[in-house]
Write a protein that holds these residues in place. Structure first.
Motif, short mmCIF file in Angstrom:
data_model
loop_
_atom_site.label_atom_id
_atom_site.label_comp_id
_atom_site.label_asym_id
_atom_site.label_seq_id
_atom_site.Cartn_x
_atom_site.Cartn_y
_atom_site.Cartn_z
N ARG A 148 8.45 15.18 -4.10
CA ARG A 148 9.38 14.36 -4.92
C ARG A 148 10.23 13.46 -4.04
O ARG A 148 10.45 12.29 -4.36
N GLN A 149 10.72 14.00 -2.92
CA GLN A 149 11.57 13.22 -2.02
C GLN A 149 10.80 12.07 -1.40
O GLN A 149 11.32 10.95 -1.33
N LYS A 150 9.58 12.31 -0.97
CA LYS A 150 8.76 11.23 -0.39
C LYS A 150 8.52 10.12 -1.42
O LYS A 150 8.58 8.94 -1.09
N ILE A 151 8.28 10.52 -2.65
CA ILE A 151 8.07 9.53 -3.72
C ILE A 151 9.35 8.75 -3.97
O ILE A 151 9.35 7.52 -3.98
N SER A 152 10.47 9.46 -4.13
CA SER A 152 11.76 8.81 -4.41
C SER A 152 12.20 7.87 -3.30
O SER A 152 12.80 6.82 -3.57
N ASP A 153 11.92 8.26 -2.05
CA ASP A 153 12.34 7.45 -0.90
C ASP A 153 11.46 6.22 -0.67
O ASP A 153 11.74 5.43 0.22
N GLY A 154 10.38 6.08 -1.45
CA GLY A 154 9.48 4.95 -1.23
C GLY A 154 8.61 5.14 0.00
O GLY A 154 8.13 4.17 0.58
N HIS A 155 8.39 6.40 0.39
CA HIS A 155 7.57 6.72 1.55
C HIS A 155 6.25 7.34 1.13
O HIS A 155 5.77 8.30 1.73
N SER A 156 5.66 6.77 0.09
CA SER A 156 4.37 7.26 -0.39
C SER A 156 3.63 6.16 -1.14
O SER A 156 4.22 5.16 -1.53
N ILE A 157 2.36 6.41 -1.30
CA ILE A 157 1.50 5.57 -2.14
C ILE A 157 0.91 6.49 -3.20
O ILE A 157 0.45 7.59 -2.89
N ALA B 289 -4.39 9.87 -9.90
CA ALA B 289 -5.71 9.79 -9.28
C ALA B 289 -5.67 10.09 -7.78
O ALA B 289 -6.61 10.67 -7.25
N GLY B 290 -4.60 9.67 -7.07
CA GLY B 290 -4.55 9.88 -5.63
C GLY B 290 -3.18 9.64 -5.05
O GLY B 290 -2.30 9.06 -5.71
N PHE B 291 -3.00 10.05 -3.78
CA PHE B 291 -1.67 10.05 -3.17
C PHE B 291 -1.77 10.15 -1.65
O PHE B 291 -2.73 10.70 -1.12
N CYS B 292 -0.75 9.65 -0.95
CA CYS B 292 -0.57 9.83 0.48
C CYS B 292 0.90 9.56 0.78
O CYS B 292 1.55 8.77 0.07
N TYR B 293 1.45 10.21 1.81
CA TYR B 293 2.86 10.02 2.14
C TYR B 293 3.07 9.78 3.63
O TYR B 293 2.18 10.01 4.44
N ILE B 294 4.27 9.30 3.96
CA ILE B 294 4.68 8.98 5.32
C ILE B 294 5.65 10.05 5.80
O ILE B 294 6.58 10.41 5.08
N GLU B 295 5.44 10.49 7.04
CA GLU B 295 6.42 11.35 7.71
C GLU B 295 6.77 10.71 9.05
O GLU B 295 5.90 10.11 9.69
N SER C 246 0.18 11.23 5.86
CA SER C 246 -0.30 12.59 5.60
C SER C 246 -0.57 12.84 4.12
O SER C 246 -0.14 12.08 3.26
N GLY C 247 -1.25 13.96 3.89
CA GLY C 247 -1.44 14.45 2.52
C GLY C 247 -2.34 13.59 1.66
O GLY C 247 -2.21 13.60 0.44
N LEU C 248 -3.28 12.85 2.28
CA LEU C 248 -4.18 12.02 1.46
C LEU C 248 -4.96 12.93 0.52
O LEU C 248 -5.61 13.87 0.94
N LYS D 2 -8.55 2.73 -0.20
CA LYS D 2 -7.50 1.85 -0.73
C LYS D 2 -6.11 2.47 -0.54
O LYS D 2 -5.16 1.77 -0.18
N ILE D 3 -6.00 3.77 -0.77
CA ILE D 3 -4.72 4.46 -0.60
C ILE D 3 -4.32 4.43 0.87
O ILE D 3 -3.17 4.12 1.21
N LYS D 4 -5.26 4.78 1.77
CA LYS D 4 -4.96 4.79 3.20
C LYS D 4 -4.59 3.40 3.70
O LYS D 4 -3.69 3.25 4.52
N ALA D 5 -5.28 2.37 3.24
CA ALA D 5 -4.95 1.01 3.65
C ALA D 5 -3.54 0.63 3.18
O ALA D 5 -2.76 0.02 3.93
N ALA D 6 -3.21 1.02 1.96
CA ALA D 6 -1.88 0.71 1.42
C ALA D 6 -0.79 1.47 2.16
O ALA D 6 0.27 0.90 2.47
N ILE D 7 -1.02 2.74 2.49
CA ILE D 7 0.00 3.52 3.20
C ILE D 7 0.15 3.01 4.63
O ILE D 7 1.24 2.99 5.18
N LEU D 8 -0.94 2.56 5.23
CA LEU D 8 -0.88 2.00 6.58
C LEU D 8 -0.05 0.72 6.59
O LEU D 8 0.81 0.53 7.46
#
Length: 178
Positions: free
Chosen positions: A43-52, A62-68, A79-81, A95-101
Motif C-alpha cells: 500500500r505504501q509503495k502504491i501511495s508513494d508513487g513508487h510502483s507500476i 493484471a500486474g505490478f512492480c515496485y521500487i525500493e 522488485s516484486g514483478l 511493459k511493466i518492467k519498462a514502465a518501472i525502469l
C-alpha cells in the motif's frame, strides 16, 4: 488484450491485498525466491508513487512492480514483478518492467539500478531492457537490502555463502549512467 499501465497512486491502494496474494501464490507455484512483503508495505509503495500497476480494460488487476531504494538512494531495485497467470505470455511483464525502469530513472536519476531474481522470465526481460548479470559484490552493501532476502526460500544459501552466492542472479542496469 489491452492493458492500462499506471504509476501507482492512492486510487490503486485497493489492489494491495490481491497484489500481495498474487506474489505469494506465484512464489509457491513457480518455486522461485520471492521475498514476502506485507500488504501495508505494498500500500505504501502504491501511495508513494513508487510502483507500476497494470489493469485490464474493466479495471481488474493484471500486474505490478515496485521500487525500493537503498544506501541513501544510491541504489534502487525494481522488485516484486508479478503478472497474473491468465495474462502471461502477452508481453505485459515487459511493459511493466519498462514502465518501472523509466519511473526509476525519473525519480532517482543518480542511482545505480540493481536487482536479484531467480526467474528466467525476469532475467530475459531485464536483459532486453539493458540489465546485465552482476556479482553480488557489485550490488549494494546496505545490510537492509540483504535483510529483505530473509523471507525468501533461499535465504539460507545466501547466509551460508556469506552473501557471495545464492540461487538468485544479480543484475545491474547500466542505462542510468552508473
Amino acid at each position: 488484450m489491452e492493458f492500462k499501465i499506471f504509476v501507482g497512486s492512492k486510487e490503486h491502494v485497493k489492489y494491495a491485498e490481491i497484489i500481495n496474494e498474487a506474489i505469494a501464490s506465484a512464489a509457491e507455484v513457480k518455486g522461485t525466491g520471492l521475498a514476502k512483503r506485507s500488504s501495508e508495505f505494498i500500500r505504501q509503495k502504491i501511495s508513494d508513487g513508487h510502483s507500476i500497476i497494470a489493469l485490464t480494460e474493466d479495471d481488474s488487476f493484471a500486474g505490478f512492480c515496485y521500487i525500493e531504494t537503498w544506501a541513501g538512494d544510491k541504489f534502487v531495485a525494481n522488485s516484486g514483478l508479478i503478472v497474473l497467470e491468465k495474462y502471461r505470455g502477452q508481453g505485459l511483464g515487459t511493459k511493466i518492467k519498462a514502465a518501472i525502469l523509466e519511473l526509476t530513472k525519473k525519480l532517482f536519476p543518480e542511482a545505480k539500478i540493481i536487482g536479484l531474481t531467480t526467474s528466467l522470465a525476469v532475467m530475459k526481460i531485464n536483459s532486453r531492457l539493458g540489465y546485465r548479470p552482476a556479482s553480488f559484490a557489485e550490488l549494494t552493501d546496505d545490510m537492509d537490502f540483504w535483510k529483505g532476502c530473509a523471507s525468501c526460500n533461499y535465504y539460507d544459501v545466501l547466509v551460508r555463502t556469506h552473501r557471495q552466492n545464492c540461487l538468485c542472479t544479480g543484475m545491474i542496469s547500466d542505462d542510468n549512467g552508473k
